[in-house]
Design an enzyme around this catalytic site. Sequence first.
Site, PDB file in Angstrom:
ATOM      1  N   HIS A 201       0.796  -1.236   0.000  1.00 36.20           N
ATOM      2  CA  HIS A 201       0.000   0.000   0.000  1.00 36.20           C
ATOM      3  C   HIS A 201       0.822   1.278   0.000  1.00 36.20           C
ATOM      4  CE1 HIS A 201       0.946  -0.064   4.281  1.00 36.20           C
ATOM      5  NE2 HIS A 201       0.592   1.198   4.325  1.00 36.20           N
TER       6      HIS A 201
HETATM    7  C1  UD1 Z   1      -2.195   5.190   6.230  1.00 29.77           C
HETATM    8  C2  UD1 Z   1      -0.900   5.620   6.902  1.00 29.77           C
HETATM    9  C3  UD1 Z   1       0.130   4.518   6.757  1.00 29.77           C
HETATM   10  C4  UD1 Z   1      -0.386   3.191   7.255  1.00 29.77           C
HETATM   11  C5  UD1 Z   1      -1.688   2.882   6.506  1.00 29.77           C
HETATM   12  C6  UD1 Z   1      -2.296   1.550   6.932  1.00 29.77           C
HETATM   13  C7  UD1 Z   1      -0.447   8.039   6.817  1.00 29.77           C
HETATM   14  C8  UD1 Z   1       0.400   9.084   6.206  1.00 29.77           C
HETATM   15  N1  UD1 Z   1      -0.345   6.817   6.284  1.00 29.77           N
HETATM   16  O1  UD1 Z   1      -1.942   5.077   4.845  1.00 29.77           O
HETATM   17  O2  UD1 Z   1       1.270   4.855   7.528  1.00 29.77           O
HETATM   18  O3  UD1 Z   1       0.567   2.188   7.028  1.00 29.77           O
HETATM   19  O4  UD1 Z   1      -2.610   3.933   6.771  1.00 29.77           O
HETATM   20  O5  UD1 Z   1      -3.412   1.268   6.177  1.00 29.77           O
HETATM   21  O6  UD1 Z   1      -1.179   8.328   7.732  1.00 29.77           O
HETATM   22  N2  UD1 Z   1      -9.312   4.597   1.871  1.00 29.77           N
HETATM   23  C9  UD1 Z   1     -10.491   3.925   1.805  1.00 29.77           C
HETATM   24  N3  UD1 Z   1     -11.081   3.540   2.966  1.00 29.77           N
HETATM   25  C10 UD1 Z   1     -10.536   3.787   4.189  1.00 29.77           C
HETATM   26  C11 UD1 Z   1      -9.329   4.497   4.244  1.00 29.77           C
HETATM   27  C12 UD1 Z   1      -8.719   4.879   3.084  1.00 29.77           C
HETATM   28  O7  UD1 Z   1     -11.017   3.667   0.739  1.00 29.77           O
HETATM   29  O8  UD1 Z   1     -11.135   3.400   5.199  1.00 29.77           O
HETATM   30  C13 UD1 Z   1      -8.615   4.969   0.614  1.00 29.77           C
HETATM   31  C14 UD1 Z   1      -8.893   6.372   0.197  1.00 29.77           C
HETATM   32  O9  UD1 Z   1      -9.028   6.391  -1.184  1.00 29.77           O
HETATM   33  C15 UD1 Z   1      -7.621   7.118   0.588  1.00 29.77           C
HETATM   34  C16 UD1 Z   1      -6.556   6.036   0.459  1.00 29.77           C
HETATM   35  O10 UD1 Z   1      -7.232   4.820   0.783  1.00 29.77           O
HETATM   36  O11 UD1 Z   1      -7.391   8.212  -0.228  1.00 29.77           O
HETATM   37  C17 UD1 Z   1      -5.391   6.240   1.369  1.00 29.77           C
HETATM   38  O12 UD1 Z   1      -5.815   6.367   2.740  1.00 29.77           O
HETATM   39  P1  UD1 Z   1      -4.973   7.265   3.781  1.00 29.77           P
HETATM   40  O13 UD1 Z   1      -5.562   7.182   5.112  1.00 29.77           O
HETATM   41  O14 UD1 Z   1      -4.745   8.611   3.209  1.00 29.77           O
HETATM   42  O15 UD1 Z   1      -3.547   6.576   3.810  1.00 29.77           O
HETATM   43  P2  UD1 Z   1      -3.127   5.047   3.781  1.00 29.77           P
HETATM   44  O16 UD1 Z   1      -2.516   4.792   2.439  1.00 29.77           O
HETATM   45  O17 UD1 Z   1      -4.207   4.134   4.244  1.00 29.77           O
END
Ligand code: UD1
Length: 356
Positions: A201
């Site tokens: 991821h």
């Molecule tokens: C975040 C953390 C990362 C951790 C990871 C575990 C930061 C900078 N990064 O990254 O350190 O390892 O979580 O998962 O805080 N999304 C969904 N559903 C959700 C959450 C996210 O669809 O419940 C999608 C959205 O499109 C979003 C993308 O995932 O834009 C990324 O989510 P985000 O929370 O920004 O960062 P992670 O890549 O999950």
Amino acid sequence: MHILHVVGARPNLMKVAPVLDALAAYPHVRQTLIHSGQHYDTNMSDVFFQQLRIPAPDVNLEVGSGSHARQTADIMTRFEPVVLERKPDMVLVYGDVNSTVAAALVCSKLRIPVGHVEAGLRSFDRTMPEEINRLLTDQLADILFTPSEDGDTNLAREGIAPGKVHRVGNVMIDSLIRLLPAAREKRQNGLPDNYVLVTLHRPANVDDDRVLKGILGCLLEVNSRAQVVFPVHPRTQQRIKDFGIDAGKLTLLEPQPYIEFLALQRRAKAVVTDSGGIQEETTYLNVPCLTLRDNTERPITVTMGTNILVGQDGAKLRAEFAKILEGKAKQGSIPPLWDGKAGERIAAILSRPSKS
Ligand code: UD1
């Protein structure tokens, strides 16, 4: 004494659970739990609350997704009035996600003491958003709980007073030890003995279509020798779709609940990942781990554990994987203080009467 915990993303939840639990044994401690809402899907959040037996959050800030600036700023703006209203004596933040640094910044400006659980980890790679979050949170924190000796060394180098630092061990391993018996009871789900578990991821691995295609191409080759089981993070799911990649030959799953994922890890022939926490869990479980990164903020998993950094080097991944299949996997041992009692150590330190 009123302690307020802030969580936001999936990896925070295995870290907060043992601390909440351990502090509950101290009758003079009152606890409040705030969820930023950074992760909001049921299988990225709610199911972890259920399995780890975390009480429902007192407040959910419901920030959702966004750019880093927007997400961090939204958490800060929504969190500040909550802190002003609840008036905690101490705020605990966990790990390295955007929710961690946002809450630490709000509290340090309001002069509310901040405790950082899982302090001192460094990848020395500032292209990773988590590294920025770690550096800033540790500078702002008043009390820092480290999982291993390298954390103490990093903090000393950055000028953090040693008196603020407590080496308590690994809270994530507390949760693993507690739920391992439940994971052992999970059935094989039709998987063979020889499967490889994959998670992916990190922006560096999934946001560029050439890089992601390269990694998935390599996994397709691995798949011809051992079934690749791949619970796909929502970010990665989106990118696979955007780039029109066909990964259909791999066994693709939805993000797994905690116990199910633990069950998958403990039975895997090998784990291929870019996660931080999974490097630690595989070290504890003595399962070979090939990490798709050039660096790690958890070097003890390489020096003591089963972790090998393969970066984005397909040849290295294939070579290390071949060794595992030949029965020549790297052997490791469990680092000191990864014993299931880190949460208790944190609670004992926090519940001491203050000297002032
Ligand atoms: C975040 C953390 C990362 C951790 C990871 C575990 C930061 C900078 N990064 O990254 O350190 O390892 O979580 O998962 O805080 N999304 C969904 N559903 C959700 C959450 C996210 O669809 O419940 C999608 C959205 O499109 C979003 C993308 O995932 O834009 C990324 O989510 P985000 O929370 O920004 O960062 P992670 O890549 O999950």
